[in-house]
Scaffold this motif. Structure first.
Motif, PDB file in Angstrom:
ATOM      1  N   SER A   1     -12.313  -6.778   1.863  1.00  0.00           N
ATOM      2  CA  SER A   1     -11.202  -5.387   2.002  1.00  0.00           C
ATOM      3  C   SER A   1      -9.864  -5.905   1.652  1.00  0.00           C
ATOM      4  O   SER A   1      -9.137  -5.194   1.035  1.00  0.00           O
ATOM      5  CB  SER A   1     -11.359  -4.703   3.298  1.00  0.00           C
ATOM      6  N   VAL A   2      -9.378  -6.829   2.434  1.00  0.00           N
ATOM      7  CA  VAL A   2      -7.797  -7.304   2.430  1.00  0.00           C
ATOM      8  C   VAL A   2      -7.550  -8.040   0.839  1.00  0.00           C
ATOM      9  O   VAL A   2      -6.473  -7.523   0.437  1.00  0.00           O
ATOM     10  CB  VAL A   2      -7.485  -8.232   3.571  1.00  0.00           C
ATOM     11  N   THR A   3      -8.554  -8.737   0.508  1.00  0.00           N
ATOM     12  CA  THR A   3      -8.282  -9.460  -0.908  1.00  0.00           C
ATOM     13  C   THR A   3      -7.989  -8.359  -1.876  1.00  0.00           C
ATOM     14  O   THR A   3      -7.391  -8.472  -2.859  1.00  0.00           O
ATOM     15  CB  THR A   3      -9.146 -10.480  -1.195  1.00  0.00           C
ATOM     16  N   GLU A   4      -8.901  -7.343  -1.744  1.00  0.00           N
ATOM     17  CA  GLU A   4      -8.975  -6.247  -2.948  1.00  0.00           C
ATOM     18  C   GLU A   4      -7.777  -5.388  -2.553  1.00  0.00           C
ATOM     19  O   GLU A   4      -6.931  -4.977  -3.520  1.00  0.00           O
ATOM     20  CB  GLU A   4     -10.220  -5.200  -2.667  1.00  0.00           C
ATOM     21  N   ALA A   5      -7.239  -4.850  -1.238  1.00  0.00           N
ATOM     22  CA  ALA A   5      -6.048  -4.334  -1.189  1.00  0.00           C
ATOM     23  C   ALA A   5      -4.895  -4.895  -1.628  1.00  0.00           C
ATOM     24  O   ALA A   5      -4.072  -4.457  -2.068  1.00  0.00           O
ATOM     25  CB  ALA A   5      -5.994  -4.170   0.487  1.00  0.00           C
ATOM     26  N   TYR A   6      -4.821  -6.209  -1.538  1.00  0.00           N
ATOM     27  CA  TYR A   6      -3.601  -7.003  -2.096  1.00  0.00           C
ATOM     28  C   TYR A   6      -3.948  -7.434  -3.487  1.00  0.00           C
ATOM     29  O   TYR A   6      -2.963  -7.979  -4.167  1.00  0.00           O
ATOM     30  CB  TYR A   6      -3.383  -8.433  -1.140  1.00  0.00           C
ATOM     31  N   GLY A   7      -4.740  -6.951  -4.043  1.00  0.00           N
ATOM     32  CA  GLY A   7      -5.007  -7.119  -5.752  1.00  0.00           C
ATOM     33  C   GLY A   7      -5.290  -8.541  -6.020  1.00  0.00           C
ATOM     34  O   GLY A   7      -5.068  -9.009  -7.182  1.00  0.00           O
ATOM     35  N   VAL A   8      -5.884  -9.589  -5.028  1.00  0.00           N
ATOM     36  CA  VAL A   8      -5.996 -10.738  -5.625  1.00  0.00           C
ATOM     37  C   VAL A   8      -7.485 -11.057  -5.797  1.00  0.00           C
ATOM     38  O   VAL A   8      -7.599 -12.393  -6.319  1.00  0.00           O
ATOM     39  CB  VAL A   8      -5.423 -11.684  -4.440  1.00  0.00           C
ATOM     40  N   TRP A   9      -8.297 -10.455  -5.484  1.00  0.00           N
ATOM     41  CA  TRP A   9      -9.745 -10.074  -5.873  1.00  0.00           C
ATOM     42  C   TRP A   9      -9.960 -10.030  -7.504  1.00  0.00           C
ATOM     43  O   TRP A   9      -9.979  -8.860  -7.691  1.00  0.00           O
ATOM     44  CB  TRP A   9     -10.779  -9.472  -5.248  1.00  0.00           C
ATOM     45  N   VAL A  10     -10.046 -10.871  -8.296  1.00  0.00           N
ATOM     46  CA  VAL A  10     -10.334 -10.738  -9.850  1.00  0.00           C
ATOM     47  C   VAL A  10     -11.215 -11.374 -10.312  1.00  0.00           C
ATOM     48  O   VAL A  10     -11.858 -12.336  -9.727  1.00  0.00           O
ATOM     49  CB  VAL A  10      -8.647 -11.195 -10.323  1.00  0.00           C
ATOM     50  N   GLU A  11     -11.614 -10.974 -11.603  1.00  0.00           N
ATOM     51  CA  GLU A  11     -12.328 -11.648 -12.556  1.00  0.00           C
ATOM     52  C   GLU A  11     -11.678 -12.897 -13.129  1.00  0.00           C
ATOM     53  O   GLU A  11     -10.596 -12.849 -13.585  1.00  0.00           O
ATOM     54  CB  GLU A  11     -12.658 -10.770 -13.656  1.00  0.00           C
ATOM     55  N   LYS A  12     -12.356 -14.112 -12.874  1.00  0.00           N
ATOM     56  CA  LYS A  12     -11.728 -15.534 -13.457  1.00  0.00           C
ATOM     57  C   LYS A  12     -12.835 -15.894 -14.236  1.00  0.00           C
ATOM     58  O   LYS A  12     -14.007 -15.626 -14.248  1.00  0.00           O
ATOM     59  CB  LYS A  12     -11.894 -16.349 -12.078  1.00  0.00           C
TER      60      LYS A  12
END
Length: 162
Positions: A101-112
């Protein structure tokens, strides 16, 4: 292809409340009126993440002098973070965002993409959060060499406003 960060300088830092290494908890509410560094890294005890964590750890006295706490965040479970912290004598909190939830809220969970394989993961990113709870600076797609020094330099330059 990676997504663009949804957060920008001046935005309010998204709330968080996470378990951390050493039996600690870290929450945005704990830092009201205090600036801090929140850095996201892909995986504990991997070469780049170890270099970055050790770099922050070695500079902790300088961050303390600048009035800043450092918090590392990954999606690793706390048990793995405790082992990572013990192995490298890391004294700052390593927070566990297993839910994402935190990585998504900060926009750092991305497709690599790695060797043609696409997957979701954490994009190495650092946020400098001001005493007002707003994002003062963002370092996206961090390259580890020289990063800790850049964060410290920016934090010192912004000391009057963070």
């Amino acid at each position: 292809m990676t997504e663009k960060h949804t957060l920008e300088v001046g935005d309010a830092a998204p709330a968080f409340d996470m378990e951390a290494s050493g039996g600690r908890k870290v929450a945005l509410a704990d830092f009201k009126g205090k600036p801090f560094v929140l850095y996201f890294y892909p995986k504990a005890d991997t070469p780049g993440c170890t270099k970055e964590a050790c770099g922050f750890n070695e500079a902790l006295k300088d961050f303390d002098k600048a009035g800043l706490t450092v918090i590392g965040v990954s999606r690793d479970p706390v048990k793995k973070l405790d082992a990572f912290a013990a192995k490298y004598d890391l004294t700052f909190p390593l927070a566990s965002d297993e839910s994402g939830s935190v990585t998504e809220a900060y926009g750092v969970w991305v497709e690599k993409t790695n060797y043609g394989r696409q997957y979701m993961g954490i994009e190495r990113t650092t946020f400098l959060i001001g005493a007002d709870g707003k994002i003062a600076h963002i370092w996206p797609k961090v390259e580890v060499p020289g990063h800790v020094e850049a964060v410290l330099e920016t934090a010192r330059a912004l000391a009057g406003s963070v």
